[in-house]
Design a protein around this motif. Sequence first.
Motif, PDB file in Angstrom:
ATOM      1  N   GLY A  68       0.824  -1.195   0.000  1.00  0.00           N
ATOM      2  CA  GLY A  68       0.000   0.000   0.000  1.00  0.00           C
ATOM      3  C   GLY A  68       0.864   1.253   0.000  1.00  0.00           C
ATOM      4  N   ASP A  69       1.946   1.228   0.777  1.00  0.00           N
ATOM      5  CA  ASP A  69       2.877   2.363   0.801  1.00  0.00           C
ATOM      6  C   ASP A  69       3.564   2.550  -0.546  1.00  0.00           C
ATOM      7  OD1 ASP A  69       2.254   2.879   3.451  1.00  0.00           O
ATOM      8  OD2 ASP A  69       3.996   1.800   4.244  1.00  0.00           O
ATOM      9  N   LYS A  70       3.903   1.440  -1.202  1.00  0.00           N
ATOM     10  CA  LYS A  70       4.528   1.517  -2.529  1.00  0.00           C
ATOM     11  C   LYS A  70       3.603   2.179  -3.543  1.00  0.00           C
ATOM     12  CE  LYS A  70       7.213  -2.527  -2.774  1.00  0.00           C
ATOM     13  NZ  LYS A  70       7.472  -3.832  -3.303  1.00  0.00           N
ATOM     14  N   VAL A  71       2.346   1.777  -3.523  1.00  0.00           N
ATOM     15  CA  VAL A  71       1.370   2.342  -4.453  1.00  0.00           C
ATOM     16  C   VAL A  71       1.115   3.804  -4.116  1.00  0.00           C
ATOM     17  CG1 VAL A  71      -1.020   2.199  -5.277  1.00  0.00           C
ATOM     18  CG2 VAL A  71       0.356   0.120  -5.053  1.00  0.00           C
ATOM     19  N   LYS A  72       1.048   4.119  -2.831  1.00  0.00           N
ATOM     20  CA  LYS A  72       0.893   5.517  -2.407  1.00  0.00           C
ATOM     21  C   LYS A  72       2.058   6.356  -2.937  1.00  0.00           C
ATOM     22  CE  LYS A  72       1.433   8.273   1.723  1.00  0.00           C
ATOM     23  NZ  LYS A  72       1.646   8.252   3.163  1.00  0.00           N
ATOM     24  N   ASP A  73       3.282   5.880  -2.753  1.00  0.00           N
ATOM     25  CA  ASP A  73       4.469   6.592  -3.241  1.00  0.00           C
ATOM     26  C   ASP A  73       4.438   6.740  -4.761  1.00  0.00           C
ATOM     27  OD1 ASP A  73       5.354   6.788  -0.636  1.00  0.00           O
ATOM     28  OD2 ASP A  73       6.793   5.138  -0.805  1.00  0.00           O
ATOM     29  N   PHE A  74       3.988   5.695  -5.444  1.00  0.00           N
ATOM     30  CA  PHE A  74       3.859   5.757  -6.903  1.00  0.00           C
ATOM     31  C   PHE A  74       2.915   6.881  -7.317  1.00  0.00           C
ATOM     32  CE2 PHE A  74       1.087   4.590 -10.466  1.00  0.00           C
ATOM     33  CZ  PHE A  74       1.999   4.648 -11.505  1.00  0.00           C
ATOM     34  N   LEU A  75       1.779   6.971  -6.647  1.00  0.00           N
ATOM     35  CA  LEU A  75       0.808   8.024  -6.971  1.00  0.00           C
ATOM     36  C   LEU A  75       1.412   9.411  -6.723  1.00  0.00           C
ATOM     37  CD1 LEU A  75      -2.481   6.518  -5.453  1.00  0.00           C
ATOM     38  CD2 LEU A  75      -1.850   6.650  -7.875  1.00  0.00           C
ATOM     39  N   ILE A  99      -5.380   6.180  -1.347  1.00  0.00           N
ATOM     40  CA  ILE A  99      -5.501   7.311  -2.265  1.00  0.00           C
ATOM     41  C   ILE A  99      -5.602   8.627  -1.492  1.00  0.00           C
ATOM     42  CG2 ILE A  99      -6.980   8.392  -4.008  1.00  0.00           C
ATOM     43  CD1 ILE A  99      -7.647   5.465  -4.928  1.00  0.00           C
ATOM     44  N   LYS A 100      -6.440   8.668  -0.454  1.00  0.00           N
ATOM     45  CA  LYS A 100      -6.580   9.889   0.338  1.00  0.00           C
ATOM     46  C   LYS A 100      -5.275  10.259   1.031  1.00  0.00           C
ATOM     47  CE  LYS A 100     -11.540   9.818   1.103  1.00  0.00           C
ATOM     48  NZ  LYS A 100     -12.626   9.724   2.075  1.00  0.00           N
ATOM     49  N   SER A 101      -4.549   9.259   1.498  1.00  0.00           N
ATOM     50  CA  SER A 101      -3.251   9.511   2.131  1.00  0.00           C
ATOM     51  C   SER A 101      -2.253  10.060   1.114  1.00  0.00           C
ATOM     52  CB  SER A 101      -2.715   8.226   2.765  1.00  0.00           C
ATOM     53  OG  SER A 101      -1.454   8.445   3.339  1.00  0.00           O
ATOM     54  N   ALA A 102      -2.275   9.520  -0.091  1.00  0.00           N
ATOM     55  CA  ALA A 102      -1.384  10.009  -1.157  1.00  0.00           C
ATOM     56  C   ALA A 102      -1.697  11.468  -1.477  1.00  0.00           C
ATOM     57  CB  ALA A 102      -1.515   9.145  -2.404  1.00  0.00           C
ATOM     58  N   ILE A 103      -2.966  11.795  -1.604  1.00  0.00           N
ATOM     59  CA  ILE A 103      -3.374  13.175  -1.896  1.00  0.00           C
ATOM     60  C   ILE A 103      -2.909  14.101  -0.770  1.00  0.00           C
ATOM     61  CG2 ILE A 103      -5.344  14.745  -2.125  1.00  0.00           C
ATOM     62  CD1 ILE A 103      -6.825  12.384  -3.543  1.00  0.00           C
ATOM     63  N   HIS A 104      -3.167  13.707   0.470  1.00  0.00           N
ATOM     64  CA  HIS A 104      -2.793  14.528   1.624  1.00  0.00           C
ATOM     65  C   HIS A 104      -1.275  14.746   1.667  1.00  0.00           C
ATOM     66  CE1 HIS A 104      -2.869  16.206   5.655  1.00  0.00           C
ATOM     67  NE2 HIS A 104      -1.927  15.346   5.979  1.00  0.00           N
ATOM     68  N   THR A 105      -0.524  13.671   1.511  1.00  0.00           N
ATOM     69  CA  THR A 105       0.936  13.760   1.545  1.00  0.00           C
ATOM     70  C   THR A 105       1.448  14.643   0.411  1.00  0.00           C
ATOM     71  OG1 THR A 105       1.066  11.561   2.542  1.00  0.00           O
ATOM     72  CG2 THR A 105       3.076  12.409   1.515  1.00  0.00           C
ATOM     73  N   LYS A 162       3.480  18.234   0.873  1.00  0.00           N
ATOM     74  CA  LYS A 162       4.787  18.399   0.217  1.00  0.00           C
ATOM     75  C   LYS A 162       4.770  19.591  -0.749  1.00  0.00           C
ATOM     76  CE  LYS A 162       7.920  15.937  -2.869  1.00  0.00           C
ATOM     77  NZ  LYS A 162       8.064  14.811  -3.765  1.00  0.00           N
ATOM     78  N   PHE A 163       3.708  19.715  -1.536  1.00  0.00           N
ATOM     79  CA  PHE A 163       3.582  20.810  -2.493  1.00  0.00           C
ATOM     80  C   PHE A 163       3.619  22.167  -1.789  1.00  0.00           C
ATOM     81  CE2 PHE A 163       0.781  23.884  -4.609  1.00  0.00           C
ATOM     82  CZ  PHE A 163       1.411  24.003  -5.840  1.00  0.00           C
ATOM     83  N   PHE A 164       2.827  22.299  -0.711  1.00  0.00           N
ATOM     84  CA  PHE A 164       2.765  23.584  -0.014  1.00  0.00           C
ATOM     85  C   PHE A 164       4.087  23.901   0.694  1.00  0.00           C
ATOM     86  CE2 PHE A 164      -1.935  22.745  -0.167  1.00  0.00           C
ATOM     87  CZ  PHE A 164      -2.200  23.737  -1.094  1.00  0.00           C
ATOM     88  N   LYS A 165       4.738  22.898   1.260  1.00  0.00           N
ATOM     89  CA  LYS A 165       6.039  23.140   1.902  1.00  0.00           C
ATOM     90  C   LYS A 165       7.069  23.598   0.869  1.00  0.00           C
ATOM     91  CE  LYS A 165       5.852  20.203   5.984  1.00  0.00           C
ATOM     92  NZ  LYS A 165       6.367  19.011   6.658  1.00  0.00           N
ATOM     93  N   GLU A 166       7.096  22.921  -0.282  1.00  0.00           N
ATOM     94  CA  GLU A 166       8.046  23.301  -1.333  1.00  0.00           C
ATOM     95  C   GLU A 166       7.745  24.698  -1.868  1.00  0.00           C
ATOM     96  OE1 GLU A 166       8.136  20.265  -4.341  1.00  0.00           O
ATOM     97  OE2 GLU A 166       9.076  18.816  -2.995  1.00  0.00           O
TER      98      GLU A 166
END
Length: 141
Positions: free
Chosen positions: A66-73, A112-118, A122-126
């Motif tokens: 699940g973490d791998k797929v999240k990272d992929f997204l 999917i929701k975790s991927a979006i949140h993460t 990351k986007f806002f921090k960058e």
Amino acid sequence: MKRNWQIRFPNNKNEIPNAVIDYIAKQLNIDSKIFDGYDLNKRSYFYHKSQIREYFGFREATAADGDKVKDFLIENILYLEMNYERLKVEALNKFKLLHIEPPTIDRLERIIKSAIHTYEIKFFKETYSKSPTSSVDKMDT
């Protein structure tokens, strides 16, 4: 509504169209009514699932998968697409590509929701770290 029957095992017998049951019964030359007695909560069902997974070269999903797929997204899809249904398709395709049985619908939604949140964090921090101090000061004001 289009359904993709080949990507997961059913959660209950009502998810399987009678046409599919009839078609398989005809191939096996048995009465389709036999399926009425098949219990999806018995050990034989879980054994049959493992046989099907083995035959097609798949395995059950783990938390690490699940973490791998999240990272992929996050790394490959979210910068292009944030539509939930599209993300779902991409996640399911990734599980299929890895020969991993997709998780439950609820677990897939959490991934999917975790991927979006993460991705958003990351986007806002960058974005913040790349913003000139003068711009940040003006936003604060």
